[in-house]
Design an enzyme around this catalytic site. Structure first.
Site, PDB file in Angstrom:
ATOM      1  N   ARG A  36       0.824  -1.218   0.000  1.00 12.23           N
ATOM      2  CA  ARG A  36       0.000   0.000   0.000  1.00 12.23           C
ATOM      3  C   ARG A  36       0.859   1.270   0.000  1.00 12.23           C
ATOM      4  O   ARG A  36       0.442   2.296  -0.563  1.00 12.23           O
ATOM      5  CB  ARG A  36      -0.931  -0.002   1.207  1.00 12.23           C
ATOM      6  CG  ARG A  36      -2.079  -0.960   0.980  1.00 12.23           C
ATOM      7  CD  ARG A  36      -2.987  -1.017   2.161  1.00 12.23           C
ATOM      8  NE  ARG A  36      -4.266  -1.596   1.776  1.00 12.23           N
ATOM      9  CZ  ARG A  36      -5.160  -2.039   2.645  1.00 12.23           C
ATOM     10  NH1 ARG A  36      -4.932  -1.965   3.928  1.00 12.23           N
ATOM     11  NH2 ARG A  36      -6.290  -2.540   2.218  1.00 12.23           N
ATOM     12  N   LYS A 219     -18.926 -15.838   3.338  1.00 13.20           N
ATOM     13  CA  LYS A 219     -20.323 -15.535   3.617  1.00 13.20           C
ATOM     14  C   LYS A 219     -21.099 -14.938   2.455  1.00 13.20           C
ATOM     15  O   LYS A 219     -20.652 -14.001   1.809  1.00 13.20           O
ATOM     16  CB  LYS A 219     -20.394 -14.564   4.802  1.00 13.20           C
ATOM     17  CG  LYS A 219     -20.119 -15.263   6.129  1.00 13.20           C
ATOM     18  CD  LYS A 219     -19.803 -14.283   7.222  1.00 13.20           C
ATOM     19  CE  LYS A 219     -21.053 -13.692   7.838  1.00 13.20           C
ATOM     20  NZ  LYS A 219     -20.726 -12.647   8.834  1.00 13.20           N
ATOM     21  N   GLY A 371      -9.133  -8.838   0.238  1.00 15.07           N
ATOM     22  CA  GLY A 371      -7.884  -9.219   0.886  1.00 15.07           C
ATOM     23  C   GLY A 371      -7.468 -10.654   0.628  1.00 15.07           C
ATOM     24  O   GLY A 371      -6.316 -10.931   0.293  1.00 15.07           O
ATOM     25  N   GLY A 394     -12.862  -3.920   0.997  1.00 16.90           N
ATOM     26  CA  GLY A 394     -14.196  -3.410   1.335  1.00 16.90           C
ATOM     27  C   GLY A 394     -14.670  -2.386   0.315  1.00 16.90           C
ATOM     28  O   GLY A 394     -15.820  -2.413  -0.136  1.00 16.90           O
TER      29      GLY A 394
HETATM   30  P1  AMP Z   1     -14.121 -13.591   2.922  1.00 16.78           P
HETATM   31  O1  AMP Z   1     -13.484 -12.822   4.028  1.00 16.78           O
HETATM   32  O2  AMP Z   1     -15.612 -13.591   2.947  1.00 16.78           O
HETATM   33  O3  AMP Z   1     -13.549 -13.265   1.562  1.00 16.78           O
HETATM   34  O4  AMP Z   1     -13.773 -15.113   3.202  1.00 16.78           O
HETATM   35  C1  AMP Z   1     -12.477 -15.589   3.150  1.00 16.78           C
HETATM   36  C2  AMP Z   1     -12.397 -16.807   4.010  1.00 16.78           C
HETATM   37  O5  AMP Z   1     -13.353 -17.752   3.590  1.00 16.78           O
HETATM   38  C3  AMP Z   1     -11.060 -17.493   3.916  1.00 16.78           C
HETATM   39  O6  AMP Z   1     -10.408 -17.383   5.137  1.00 16.78           O
HETATM   40  C4  AMP Z   1     -11.412 -18.928   3.595  1.00 16.78           C
HETATM   41  O7  AMP Z   1     -10.689 -19.846   4.382  1.00 16.78           O
HETATM   42  C5  AMP Z   1     -12.884 -19.017   3.915  1.00 16.78           C
HETATM   43  N1  AMP Z   1     -13.560 -20.044   3.129  1.00 16.78           N
HETATM   44  C6  AMP Z   1     -13.508 -20.202   1.798  1.00 16.78           C
HETATM   45  N2  AMP Z   1     -14.196 -21.293   1.430  1.00 16.78           N
HETATM   46  C7  AMP Z   1     -14.688 -21.849   2.542  1.00 16.78           C
HETATM   47  C8  AMP Z   1     -15.473 -23.000   2.809  1.00 16.78           C
HETATM   48  N3  AMP Z   1     -15.876 -23.811   1.829  1.00 16.78           N
HETATM   49  N4  AMP Z   1     -15.802 -23.253   4.091  1.00 16.78           N
HETATM   50  C9  AMP Z   1     -15.376 -22.449   5.092  1.00 16.78           C
HETATM   51  N5  AMP Z   1     -14.636 -21.345   4.904  1.00 16.78           N
HETATM   52  C10 AMP Z   1     -14.294 -21.037   3.642  1.00 16.78           C
END
Ligand code: AMP
Length: 414
Positions: A36, A219, A371, A394
């Site tokens: 950054r 999520k 990220g 974000g």
């Molecule tokens: P996000 O912050 O929403 O982009 O989510 C990223 C996180 O989602 C990472 O740390 C991944 O380990 C987790 N992730 C990705 N796929 C899965 C899955 N199938 N089950 C649980 N966690 C997951």
């Protein structure tokens, strides 16, 4: 981009108050990733070359907003910047008591302010206390807004014009990112901001086609607006990662112990229907790497669209990598946000790296945001094959949702 940039204004003898995003990871006083800081250098160097001087503002981490905390000090960043620029960078240990240091700046001079988030006025938000009446809460909110304006006015007093180059903080209406603009007559974007907005708006406004979006991560609820908005823009939407299993459940598949947001099942059904109506190819995993527990040493098996009871899907499977890869390789533009699985654990990384390779091979204009997808791309060693890696997770998500970013809205139109 229709906003003025540093290129559009005279800078000689001008003191530029520039918001940068120096929110870098620091361990024991050492910066572990200076991406950054590097990303802000073109704007910083340009101002100095044009005979201007700089007052740099940034936040770092999430301090309590009650004053100095060593762990969140920007001092190590100022020292690092000094090395990168090869010229002195003065440091103001209190961002609201820097009048003399700012006034002392001569053309070519640089002053870095301490973490703006050491003051809670930077964020300017208050939380409702338990049992607090609505009136009391509203009064506290209004009081805080006043204090935020006072902080913004003070920061503005250090210079002649405002430049926002902090794309990563542009989705926040904070004192140093947006409110400050009220108090300076000229408000322009820096070059990093310009580049981020150019790529992202090109994707939303006139994408090269086929335009393929890849969404993953944990999520669904973080990406509700993104899915909705992208469905109106893309030719294909590929959904992997934890969020995919709510979609599979919505289609009636059994998903075992995989992540599922039951309160988003109706939303997932609505999006599947929306994709059908719009003739967007919405692809979900056709096979998955399932584990008997959330652990790098778990027993694993590759299963289809139905996950057996007691198992959780932690990555997309090889047939899905091929399916997604075929879409990606035909694309002319790709936007990717969120990993395809728990790539932090080696047994569940193949899906994310497979998608990485397909994006790299596609020759498409590729925009990586968020990220986790950025660190996956960096780990894959294919970062230099991507057209644009966003510095703001974000902010890029909110942009892809179609929202106006407060730190951009306040800048002068061309
Ligand atoms: P996000 O912050 O929403 O982009 O989510 C990223 C996180 O989602 C990472 O740390 C991944 O380990 C987790 N992730 C990705 N796929 C899965 C899955 N199938 N089950 C649980 N966690 C997951």
């Amino acid at each position: 981009m229709n906003k003025k940039t540093l290129r559009d204004v005279p800078l000689a003898d001008q003191r530029v108050v520039m918001r940068v995003d120096f929110n870098v990871p620091i361990k024991n006083g050492v910066i572990t990733d200076d991406t950054r800081v590097q990303a802000a250098l073109p704007s910083i160097r340009y101002v100095l070359e044009q005979g201007g001087s700089l007052v740099l503002m940034s936040h770092l981490g999430r301090p309590a907003g009650k004053g100095y905390e060593a762990e969140f000090s920007l001092k190590p960043v100022a020292t690092h910047l000094e090395k990168l620029l090869g010229r002195p960078v003065a440091f103001a240990p209190d961002c609201l008591a820097a009048d003399a240091a700012a006034a002392a700046l001569r053309p070519g001079g640089v002053l870095m302010l301490e973490n703006t988030r050491f003051y809670k006025e930077e964020e300017g938000s208050v939380k409702k206390k338990e049992g607090e009446s609505d009136e009391a809460y509203q009064a506290r909110k209004a009081e805080m807004k006043k204090k935020q304006e006072a902080m913004a006015k003070k920061l503005a007093s250090y210079g002649h014009l405002f430049c926002n180059d902090a794309f990563g903080a542009a989705h926040r209406a904070h004192a140093s990112t947006a409110v400050i603009a009220k108090f300076l007559p000229i408000r322009v974007a820096g070059f990093l901001m310009e580049k981020e907005l150019d790529y992202l708006s090109r994707a939303l406004e006139k994408p090269d086609r086929p335009f393929v979006a890849i969404l993953g991560g944990a999520k669904v609820s973080d990406k509700l607006g993104v899915v909705r908005n992208l469905l109106t823009k893309v030719d294909a939407l590929l959904i992997g990662g934890g969020m995919a299993y709510t979609f599979l459940a919505a289609q009636g598949h059994s998903i075992g112990k995989s992540l599922c947001e039951t309160d988003q099942l109706d939303y997932a059904r609505a999006m599947l229907e929306e994709a059908r109506k719009r003739k967007v190819r919405l692809l979900l995993p056709v096979d998955n790497v399932a584990a008997d527990r959330f652990d790098a040493n778990a027993a694993t098996q590759v299963v289809g669209m139905d996950i057996p009871d007691g198992w959780m899907a932690l990555d997309i499977g090889p047939r899905t990598v091929e399916l997604f890869g075929n879409e990606i390789r035909q694309a002319k533009m790709v936007v990717w946000n969120g990993p395809m699985g728990c790539f932090e654990m080696a047994p569940f990384a193949a899906g994310t790296f497979g998608v990485c390779r397909a994006v790299a091979e596609s020759g498409a204009v590729s925009i990586i945001g968020g990220g986790d997808s950025v660190s996956a791309v960096n780990q894959s060693g294919l970062a230099d094959k991507m057209s644009h890696i966003s510095t703001g997770g974000g902010a890029s998500l909110e942009f892809l949702e179609g929202k106006t970013l407060p730190g951009v809205a306040v800048l002068d139109d061309k």
